[in-house]
Design a protein around this motif. Structure first.
Motif, PDB file in Angstrom:
ATOM      1  N   GLY A  61     -12.263  12.076   1.371  1.00 47.52           N
ATOM      2  CA  GLY A  61     -13.553  12.564   1.953  1.00 47.52           C
ATOM      3  C   GLY A  61     -14.626  12.335   1.104  1.00 47.52           C
ATOM      4  O   GLY A  61     -15.703  12.274   1.295  1.00 47.52           O
ATOM      5  N   SER A  62     -14.299  12.523  -0.378  1.00 38.38           N
ATOM      6  CA  SER A  62     -15.018  12.340  -1.325  1.00 38.38           C
ATOM      7  C   SER A  62     -15.486  10.742  -1.636  1.00 38.38           C
ATOM      8  O   SER A  62     -16.762  10.578  -2.264  1.00 38.38           O
ATOM      9  CB  SER A  62     -14.581  12.598  -2.955  1.00 38.38           C
ATOM     10  OG  SER A  62     -13.234  11.785  -3.108  1.00 38.38           O
ATOM     11  N   GLY A  63     -14.981   9.966  -1.023  1.00 34.84           N
ATOM     12  CA  GLY A  63     -15.475   8.452  -1.066  1.00 34.84           C
ATOM     13  C   GLY A  63     -14.314   7.634  -2.043  1.00 34.84           C
ATOM     14  O   GLY A  63     -14.498   6.554  -1.861  1.00 34.84           O
ATOM     15  N   LYS A  64     -13.568   8.474  -2.640  1.00 41.03           N
ATOM     16  CA  LYS A  64     -12.450   7.780  -3.420  1.00 41.03           C
ATOM     17  C   LYS A  64     -11.393   6.925  -2.511  1.00 41.03           C
ATOM     18  O   LYS A  64     -11.049   7.352  -1.632  1.00 41.03           O
ATOM     19  CB  LYS A  64     -11.955   8.544  -4.294  1.00 41.03           C
ATOM     20  CG  LYS A  64     -10.710   8.092  -5.239  1.00 41.03           C
ATOM     21  CD  LYS A  64     -10.373   8.957  -6.412  1.00 41.03           C
ATOM     22  CE  LYS A  64      -9.387   8.096  -7.213  1.00 41.03           C
ATOM     23  NZ  LYS A  64      -9.133   8.835  -8.411  1.00 41.03           N
ATOM     24  N   VAL A  65     -11.155   5.888  -3.066  1.00 43.99           N
ATOM     25  CA  VAL A  65     -10.132   4.962  -2.209  1.00 43.99           C
ATOM     26  C   VAL A  65      -9.293   4.555  -3.316  1.00 43.99           C
ATOM     27  O   VAL A  65      -9.382   4.136  -4.420  1.00 43.99           O
ATOM     28  CB  VAL A  65     -10.933   3.684  -1.795  1.00 43.99           C
ATOM     29  CG1 VAL A  65     -10.025   2.732  -0.996  1.00 43.99           C
ATOM     30  CG2 VAL A  65     -12.104   3.975  -0.798  1.00 43.99           C
ATOM     31  N   VAL A  66      -7.945   4.581  -2.852  1.00 41.53           N
ATOM     32  CA  VAL A  66      -6.687   4.374  -3.562  1.00 41.53           C
ATOM     33  C   VAL A  66      -6.078   3.407  -2.932  1.00 41.53           C
ATOM     34  O   VAL A  66      -5.567   3.750  -1.636  1.00 41.53           O
ATOM     35  CB  VAL A  66      -5.796   5.607  -4.205  1.00 41.53           C
ATOM     36  CG1 VAL A  66      -4.645   5.191  -4.861  1.00 41.53           C
ATOM     37  CG2 VAL A  66      -6.532   6.714  -4.990  1.00 41.53           C
ATOM     38  N   CYS A  67      -5.313   2.465  -3.288  1.00 40.33           N
ATOM     39  CA  CYS A  67      -4.677   1.312  -2.729  1.00 40.33           C
ATOM     40  C   CYS A  67      -3.220   1.378  -3.493  1.00 40.33           C
ATOM     41  O   CYS A  67      -3.201   1.307  -4.603  1.00 40.33           O
ATOM     42  CB  CYS A  67      -5.284   0.133  -2.978  1.00 40.33           C
ATOM     43  SG  CYS A  67      -4.417  -1.337  -2.275  1.00 40.33           S
ATOM     44  N   THR A  68      -2.373   1.331  -2.643  1.00 40.78           N
ATOM     45  CA  THR A  68      -1.023   1.368  -3.121  1.00 40.78           C
ATOM     46  C   THR A  68       0.087   0.408  -2.442  1.00 40.78           C
ATOM     47  O   THR A  68      -0.267   0.079  -1.148  1.00 40.78           O
ATOM     48  CB  THR A  68      -0.214   2.644  -3.366  1.00 40.78           C
ATOM     49  OG1 THR A  68       0.759   2.716  -4.051  1.00 40.78           O
ATOM     50  CG2 THR A  68      -0.134   3.390  -2.037  1.00 40.78           C
ATOM     51  N   GLY A  69       1.148  -0.053  -3.030  1.00 43.44           N
ATOM     52  CA  GLY A  69       2.075  -0.927  -2.370  1.00 43.44           C
ATOM     53  C   GLY A  69       1.814  -2.305  -2.537  1.00 43.44           C
ATOM     54  O   GLY A  69       2.772  -3.270  -2.115  1.00 43.44           O
ATOM     55  N   ALA A  70       0.569  -2.766  -3.156  1.00 46.13           N
ATOM     56  CA  ALA A  70       0.687  -4.346  -3.427  1.00 46.13           C
ATOM     57  C   ALA A  70       1.517  -4.851  -4.457  1.00 46.13           C
ATOM     58  O   ALA A  70       2.212  -4.120  -5.409  1.00 46.13           O
ATOM     59  CB  ALA A  70      -0.880  -4.531  -4.075  1.00 46.13           C
ATOM     60  N   LYS A  71       1.751  -6.223  -4.138  1.00 46.73           N
ATOM     61  CA  LYS A  71       2.813  -6.818  -4.905  1.00 46.73           C
ATOM     62  C   LYS A  71       2.001  -7.753  -6.074  1.00 46.73           C
ATOM     63  O   LYS A  71       2.730  -8.457  -6.842  1.00 46.73           O
ATOM     64  CB  LYS A  71       3.744  -7.758  -4.211  1.00 46.73           C
ATOM     65  CG  LYS A  71       4.631  -7.006  -3.233  1.00 46.73           C
ATOM     66  CD  LYS A  71       5.504  -6.058  -4.005  1.00 46.73           C
ATOM     67  CE  LYS A  71       6.454  -5.272  -2.786  1.00 46.73           C
ATOM     68  NZ  LYS A  71       7.527  -4.400  -3.554  1.00 46.73           N
ATOM     69  N   SER A  72       0.809  -7.794  -5.829  1.00 48.24           N
ATOM     70  CA  SER A  72      -0.231  -8.636  -6.931  1.00 48.24           C
ATOM     71  C   SER A  72      -1.433  -8.057  -7.058  1.00 48.24           C
ATOM     72  O   SER A  72      -1.835  -7.389  -6.104  1.00 48.24           O
ATOM     73  CB  SER A  72      -0.152 -10.149  -6.216  1.00 48.24           C
ATOM     74  OG  SER A  72      -0.758 -10.025  -5.283  1.00 48.24           O
TER      75      SER A  72
END
Length: 187
Positions: A61-72
């Motif tokens: 909700g704060s606008g923070k974005v976290v991306c996980t699981g990527a291989k590159s």
């Protein structure tokens, strides 16, 4: 025969973050995006799963974005770009080129094709930087100071490196461990 001077490395997971610079209505977002889930009793953000590249993007909700699981690193940029395009289609203002910060790279490799004597490895790497309790965990934890990487070394010769902010640091850590073990005649 000495070990390969540039041991192979396989990226297992890349975690990165970004920020939309504004608050997000998570209920509305989850209701408008088919691939998004939101259950605030279980998790405080929207989980947006992308199939290609296969990653999960957590939007708070704060606008923070976290991306996980990527291989590159390419998957990180491609995945976050797709999420931002979706948000723009929903008329959510997204900065033109949002800053993406790599938080952690987890990679694996092999130090040796033969078994390692982890008691001897622990002695060679120095007790101040090593945790090794085989009754609790089958690997040896070695904390490098420069680059600041934590490695898990297993008797099979496999190593898992975590904490890297870039691939060069992860590669440097792997080579450094290999050189230290070669100097101690353990490889």
């Amino acid at each position: 025969m000495p070990a390969d001077p540039t041991p192979s490395l396989r990226v297992e997971n890349v975690v990165a973050s970004s920020n939309l610079g504004q608050t997000i209505d998570l209920v509305a977002l989850a209701s408008q995006v088919e691939e998004a889930e939101y259950n605030k009793e279980r998790f405080p953000g929207v989980v947006y799963r992308i199939r290609d590249p296969k990653i999960a993007v957590l939007i708070f909700g704060s606008g923070k974005v976290v991306c996980t699981g990527a291989k590159s690193l390419e998957d990180i940029h491609s995945g976050i770009r797709k999420v931002f395009e979706t948000l723009r289609r929903l008329r959510i203002e997204v900065p033109g080129i949002p800053e993406i910060t790599i938080q952690n790279i987890v990679a694996s490799g092999h130090l040796s094709t033969t078994a390692l004597d982890l008691d001897r490895v622990a002695s060679a790497l120095g007790v101040e930087n090593v945790e090794y309790e085989p009754e609790m965990f089958p690997g040896l934890v070695y904390r490098l100071k420069v680059p600041k990487i934590v490695s898990l070394i297993f008797g099979s010769g496999k190593v898992v490196l975590t904490g890297g902010k870039n691939l060069e640091d992860v590669r440097t850590a792997l080579v450094k461990i290999q050189e230290e073990l070669e100097a101690a005649s353990l490889l």
